[in-house]
Design a protein around this motif. Structure first.
Motif, PDB file in Angstrom:
ATOM      1  N   ASP A   1      41.674  61.141  21.925  1.00 29.48           N
ATOM      2  CA  ASP A   1      42.648  61.476  22.961  1.00 29.48           C
ATOM      3  C   ASP A   1      42.066  61.449  24.370  1.00 29.48           C
ATOM      4  OD1 ASP A   1      41.150  63.781  22.873  1.00 29.48           O
ATOM      5  OD2 ASP A   1      42.845  65.148  22.643  1.00 29.48           O
ATOM      6  N   THR A   2      40.771  61.088  24.505  1.00 30.85           N
ATOM      7  CA  THR A   2      40.197  60.859  25.838  1.00 30.85           C
ATOM      8  C   THR A   2      39.234  59.672  25.770  1.00 30.85           C
ATOM      9  OG1 THR A   2      38.239  62.300  25.618  1.00 30.85           O
ATOM     10  CG2 THR A   2      40.293  63.337  26.384  1.00 30.85           C
ATOM     11  N   ILE A   3      39.283  58.847  26.800  1.00 29.23           N
ATOM     12  CA  ILE A   3      38.355  57.727  26.964  1.00 29.23           C
ATOM     13  C   ILE A   3      37.840  57.799  28.392  1.00 29.23           C
ATOM     14  CG2 ILE A   3      38.076  55.218  26.966  1.00 29.23           C
ATOM     15  CD1 ILE A   3      40.461  55.079  25.017  1.00 29.23           C
TER      16      ILE A   3
ATOM     17  N   LEU B   1      38.669  48.255  26.121  1.00 26.80           N
ATOM     18  CA  LEU B   1      39.694  49.156  25.572  1.00 26.80           C
ATOM     19  C   LEU B   1      40.266  48.616  24.260  1.00 26.80           C
ATOM     20  CD1 LEU B   1      41.684  50.281  28.749  1.00 26.80           C
ATOM     21  CD2 LEU B   1      40.238  51.703  27.271  1.00 26.80           C
ATOM     22  N   ASN B   2      40.415  47.313  24.162  1.00 26.99           N
ATOM     23  CA  ASN B   2      40.918  46.729  22.916  1.00 26.99           C
ATOM     24  C   ASN B   2      39.952  46.996  21.769  1.00 26.99           C
ATOM     25  OD1 ASN B   2      43.262  45.767  24.068  1.00 26.99           O
ATOM     26  ND2 ASN B   2      42.481  43.690  24.387  1.00 26.99           N
ATOM     27  N   ALA B   3      38.656  46.928  22.047  1.00 25.20           N
ATOM     28  CA  ALA B   3      37.657  47.220  21.008  1.00 25.20           C
ATOM     29  C   ALA B   3      37.753  48.675  20.577  1.00 25.20           C
ATOM     30  CB  ALA B   3      36.253  46.903  21.527  1.00 25.20           C
ATOM     31  N   VAL B   4      37.951  49.583  21.522  1.00 24.06           N
ATOM     32  CA  VAL B   4      38.113  51.002  21.189  1.00 24.06           C
ATOM     33  C   VAL B   4      39.352  51.207  20.347  1.00 24.06           C
ATOM     34  CG1 VAL B   4      38.490  53.313  22.132  1.00 24.06           C
ATOM     35  CG2 VAL B   4      36.867  51.771  23.244  1.00 24.06           C
ATOM     36  N   ARG B   5      40.455  50.568  20.736  1.00 20.70           N
ATOM     37  CA  ARG B   5      41.720  50.752  20.002  1.00 20.70           C
ATOM     38  C   ARG B   5      41.662  50.126  18.615  1.00 20.70           C
ATOM     39  NH1 ARG B   5      44.358  49.748  25.645  1.00 20.70           N
ATOM     40  NH2 ARG B   5      45.098  51.851  26.166  1.00 20.70           N
ATOM     41  N   ASP B   6      40.860  49.072  18.458  1.00 18.85           N
ATOM     42  CA  ASP B   6      40.698  48.477  17.127  1.00 18.85           C
ATOM     43  C   ASP B   6      39.909  49.390  16.196  1.00 18.85           C
ATOM     44  OD1 ASP B   6      42.099  46.219  17.851  1.00 18.85           O
ATOM     45  OD2 ASP B   6      40.313  45.014  18.284  1.00 18.85           O
ATOM     46  N   LYS B   7      38.984  50.164  16.753  1.00 23.26           N
ATOM     47  CA  LYS B   7      38.117  51.006  15.931  1.00 23.26           C
ATOM     48  C   LYS B   7      38.703  52.400  15.716  1.00 23.26           C
ATOM     49  CE  LYS B   7      34.763  50.285  14.389  1.00 23.26           C
ATOM     50  NZ  LYS B   7      34.271  50.003  13.005  1.00 23.26           N
ATOM     51  N   PHE B   8      39.366  52.940  16.724  1.00 24.53           N
ATOM     52  CA  PHE B   8      39.885  54.303  16.656  1.00 24.53           C
ATOM     53  C   PHE B   8      41.405  54.313  16.783  1.00 24.53           C
ATOM     54  CE2 PHE B   8      35.643  54.599  18.518  1.00 24.53           C
ATOM     55  CZ  PHE B   8      35.048  55.583  17.747  1.00 24.53           C
ATOM     56  N   SER B   9      41.993  55.413  16.379  1.00 24.08           N
ATOM     57  CA  SER B   9      43.420  55.635  16.594  1.00 24.08           C
ATOM     58  C   SER B   9      43.573  56.367  17.922  1.00 24.08           C
ATOM     59  CB  SER B   9      44.005  56.473  15.448  1.00 24.08           C
ATOM     60  OG  SER B   9      45.359  56.788  15.712  1.00 24.08           O
ATOM     61  N   VAL B  10      43.885  55.620  18.973  1.00 22.36           N
ATOM     62  CA  VAL B  10      44.001  56.197  20.310  1.00 22.36           C
ATOM     63  C   VAL B  10      45.403  56.764  20.497  1.00 22.36           C
ATOM     64  CG1 VAL B  10      43.849  55.763  22.792  1.00 22.36           C
ATOM     65  CG2 VAL B  10      42.287  54.598  21.222  1.00 22.36           C
ATOM     66  N   GLU B  11      45.464  58.036  20.841  1.00 26.81           N
ATOM     67  CA  GLU B  11      46.754  58.697  20.983  1.00 26.81           C
ATOM     68  C   GLU B  11      47.537  58.127  22.169  1.00 26.81           C
ATOM     69  OE1 GLU B  11      46.396  62.930  20.988  1.00 26.81           O
ATOM     70  OE2 GLU B  11      45.182  62.961  19.141  1.00 26.81           O
ATOM     71  N   PRO B  12      48.867  58.071  22.063  1.00 27.58           N
ATOM     72  CA  PRO B  12      49.688  57.461  23.123  1.00 27.58           C
ATOM     73  C   PRO B  12      49.491  58.100  24.496  1.00 27.58           C
ATOM     74  CG  PRO B  12      50.987  57.801  21.137  1.00 27.58           C
ATOM     75  CD  PRO B  12      49.684  58.491  20.902  1.00 27.58           C
ATOM     76  N   LEU B  13      49.254  59.403  24.543  1.00 23.21           N
ATOM     77  CA  LEU B  13      49.095  60.101  25.817  1.00 23.21           C
ATOM     78  C   LEU B  13      47.622  60.386  26.121  1.00 23.21           C
ATOM     79  CD1 LEU B  13      52.087  62.604  25.644  1.00 23.21           C
ATOM     80  CD2 LEU B  13      52.001  60.354  26.734  1.00 23.21           C
ATOM     81  N   ALA B  14      46.742  59.537  25.627  1.00 22.24           N
ATOM     82  CA  ALA B  14      45.313  59.743  25.847  1.00 22.24           C
ATOM     83  C   ALA B  14      44.984  59.709  27.342  1.00 22.24           C
ATOM     84  CB  ALA B  14      44.503  58.668  25.125  1.00 22.24           C
TER      85      ALA B  14
ATOM     86  N   MET C   1      41.054  67.785  14.851  1.00 21.80           N
ATOM     87  CA  MET C   1      40.523  67.739  16.219  1.00 21.80           C
ATOM     88  C   MET C   1      40.318  66.287  16.648  1.00 21.80           C
ATOM     89  SD  MET C   1      36.843  69.154  17.603  1.00 21.80           S
ATOM     90  CE  MET C   1      37.198  70.819  17.037  1.00 21.80           C
ATOM     91  N   SER C   2      40.840  65.917  17.796  1.00 22.46           N
ATOM     92  CA  SER C   2      40.661  64.567  18.318  1.00 22.46           C
ATOM     93  C   SER C   2      39.325  64.452  19.034  1.00 22.46           C
ATOM     94  CB  SER C   2      41.796  64.213  19.285  1.00 22.46           C
ATOM     95  OG  SER C   2      43.030  64.164  18.607  1.00 22.46           O
ATOM     96  N   ALA C   3      38.735  63.282  18.939  1.00 23.12           N
ATOM     97  CA  ALA C   3      37.440  63.031  19.580  1.00 23.12           C
ATOM     98  C   ALA C   3      37.645  62.386  20.941  1.00 23.12           C
ATOM     99  CB  ALA C   3      36.587  62.129  18.693  1.00 23.12           C
ATOM    100  N   GLY C   4      36.559  62.311  21.704  1.00 25.16           N
ATOM    101  CA  GLY C   4      36.537  61.562  22.948  1.00 25.16           C
ATOM    102  C   GLY C   4      35.630  60.357  22.796  1.00 25.16           C
ATOM    103  N   VAL C   5      35.835  59.370  23.640  1.00 23.87           N
ATOM    104  CA  VAL C   5      34.974  58.189  23.676  1.00 23.87           C
ATOM    105  C   VAL C   5      34.434  58.044  25.094  1.00 23.87           C
ATOM    106  CG1 VAL C   5      34.938  55.660  23.635  1.00 23.87           C
ATOM    107  CG2 VAL C   5      36.026  56.925  21.775  1.00 23.87           C
ATOM    108  N   TYR C   6      33.103  57.925  25.201  1.00 23.91           N
ATOM    109  CA  TYR C   6      32.459  57.698  26.495  1.00 23.91           C
ATOM    110  C   TYR C   6      31.893  56.285  26.521  1.00 23.91           C
ATOM    111  CZ  TYR C   6      29.189  57.797  30.358  1.00 23.91           C
ATOM    112  OH  TYR C   6      28.533  57.486  31.513  1.00 23.91           O
ATOM    113  N   LEU C   7      32.120  55.559  27.626  1.00 27.10           N
ATOM    114  CA  LEU C   7      31.691  54.175  27.769  1.00 27.10           C
ATOM    115  C   LEU C   7      30.846  54.060  29.043  1.00 27.10           C
ATOM    116  CD1 LEU C   7      35.255  52.934  27.039  1.00 27.10           C
ATOM    117  CD2 LEU C   7      33.340  52.531  25.479  1.00 27.10           C
ATOM    118  N   HIS C   8      29.569  53.732  28.903  1.00 24.33           N
ATOM    119  CA  HIS C   8      28.681  53.705  30.067  1.00 24.33           C
ATOM    120  C   HIS C   8      28.580  52.297  30.628  1.00 24.33           C
ATOM    121  CE1 HIS C   8      25.699  55.521  32.700  1.00 24.33           C
ATOM    122  NE2 HIS C   8      25.003  54.400  32.586  1.00 24.33           N
ATOM    123  N   ILE C   9      28.917  52.184  31.905  1.00 19.96           N
ATOM    124  CA  ILE C   9      28.812  50.913  32.636  1.00 19.96           C
ATOM    125  C   ILE C   9      27.726  51.098  33.691  1.00 19.96           C
ATOM    126  CG2 ILE C   9      30.048  49.158  33.940  1.00 19.96           C
ATOM    127  CD1 ILE C   9      31.195  49.696  31.113  1.00 19.96           C
TER     128      ILE C   9
END
Length: 380
Positions: free
Chosen positions: A62-64, A83-96, A1-9
């Motif tokens: 698969d969702t940000i 986004l670079n920090a997220v991609r460094d920490k997680f494996s972000v799917e190409p069609l996220a 199961m792929s996770a989601g990432v939420y970023l609060h601004i």
């Protein structure tokens, strides 16, 4: 199961009168830069994942989702760094699915082109109403023309997955006002619509205005009628309702928000962000200054954590979805028959026309969606 990432601004040009979210007025670029740096540090220090699961961090995402606040106040370079920090920490799917909340009149052709170039592929912007008087009441900081122009800018920038919000039941809002909102929305034809009934939160300016008599008390019966009209108009225009307040052209459901309703893992970063790792739900500091200070000193701003009752939460969250709850799968997952455990309540709801059972699925009826909180309370 792929996770989601939420970023609060949290930053906004001004605070809306009904808003209960963790927000701060945008005051200086230095404060925003420091916040973005803290957000990146929190992501880098993340050690989450579920220790009792075979799925460990870093895992597939698969969702940000950039929420707020007004994430569209960020420059494309700042979004890129996050986004670079997220991609460094997680494996972000190409069609996220990468969503950014945007407020009307906070974007330009140039900023939207920048967001698209770095992978933002879904826009969610808060229209709330096309009535300028009501927008002033809500202290939204934009007018109806700003919303229309923002939609055009999004289309011109190549956004082909756009969602926007409308609110029913505003103080003084008439049925004619609501019909006009729906007509404008359907004429624009975004891929997704989130249509909410107004909730009055304590300690907000709108709550005080109503309490003091400066604004009328919202008419709950009229709001229910607005909801009924909404269902007729939206579904009649070839949108599908997939959740109590959410509608989409088929194939454009919010993949990120669906994770919350299906109780799937979502990792939240930023002030007041909430996370769920499959077992625990935990939350960050709500004050922006303390959030930044905590992350800078320790790499984390977590202030609370609790083990959830997954069987209970899955029940009332699943009922928000039009597909309802698969009773056989529920029993397999949690070890008991939902109809047996809550038989009395479910029978009462069925007799009152609030739920229906078919093909071993439990779903809200149309009437049940209007009175959903009464149903949900039985499972809490």
């Amino acid at each position: 199961m792929s996770a989601g990432v939420y970023l609060h601004i949290p930053f906004c040009k001004s605070r809306c009168s009904y808003c209960d979210f963790a927000t701060d007025v945008y005051r200086s670029s230095d404060a925003v830069d420091r916040y973005v740096s803290a957000l990146r540090s929190e992501i880098k220090a993340f050690e989450g994942g579920n220790p009792q699961s075979a799925i460990r961090n870093p895992q597939s995402v698969d969702t940000i989702y950039f929420g707020g606040g007004t994430p569209s106040l960020l420059a494309a370079e700042q979004v890129t760094n996050i986004l670079n920090a997220v991609r460094d920490k997680f494996s972000v799917e190409p069609l996220a699915e990468i969503t950014m909340e945007m407020n009307p009149a906070t974007v330009t052709s140039e900023t939207l082109a920048g967001y698209r170039s770095i992978g933002v592929n879904r826009a969610s912007f808060g229209v709330q109403t096309f009535n300028d008087r009501a927008l002033k009441l809500l202290a939204r900081g934009h007018d109806a023309n700003d919303a229309r122009n923002t939609f055009r800018l999004l289309r011109n920038a190549g956004f082909d997955n756009i969602s926007f919000d409308l609110i029913a039941g505003l103080p003084g809002q008439t049925m004619a006002d609501w019909e006009h909102n729906l007509e404008e929305a359907l004429a624009m034809r975004p891929e997704h619509l989130s249509l909410y009934l107004l909730e009055i939160h304590e300690a907000t300016p709108l709550a005080e205005q109503i309490r003091s008599g400066r604004q009328p008390v919202p008419d709950e019966e009229l709001a229910a009628e607005m909801y009924e009209l909404m269902l007729d108009r939206i579904v009649g225009a070839s949108y599908e309702q997939y959740e109590i307040s959410n509608f989409s052209i088929p194939g454009y459901e919010s993949r990120h928000n669906s994770k919350y309703w299906r109780l799937e893992p979502v990792y939240g970063f930023g002030v007041s962000a909430h996370s769920f790792n499959g077992i625990d739900r935990y939350a960050n500091e709500r004050d922006t200054a303390r959030y930044v200070a905590n992350v800078e000193s320790s790499g984390t701003a977590e202030v609370s954590r609790e083990r959830i009752d997954a069987a209970s939460e899955f029940a009332f969250l699943g009922l928000r979805l039009n597909e309802g709850i698969d009773l056989t799968s529920y029993e397999t997952s949690f070890g008991f028959d939902l109809l047996e455990k809550f038989g009395g309540d479910i029978e009462r709801f069925e007799n009152d026309g609030l739920v229906r059972i078919f093909d071993r699925r439990l779903c809200l009826t149309r009437k049940g969606m209007v009175f959903s909180n009464e149903v949900f309370a039985a499972f809490v």
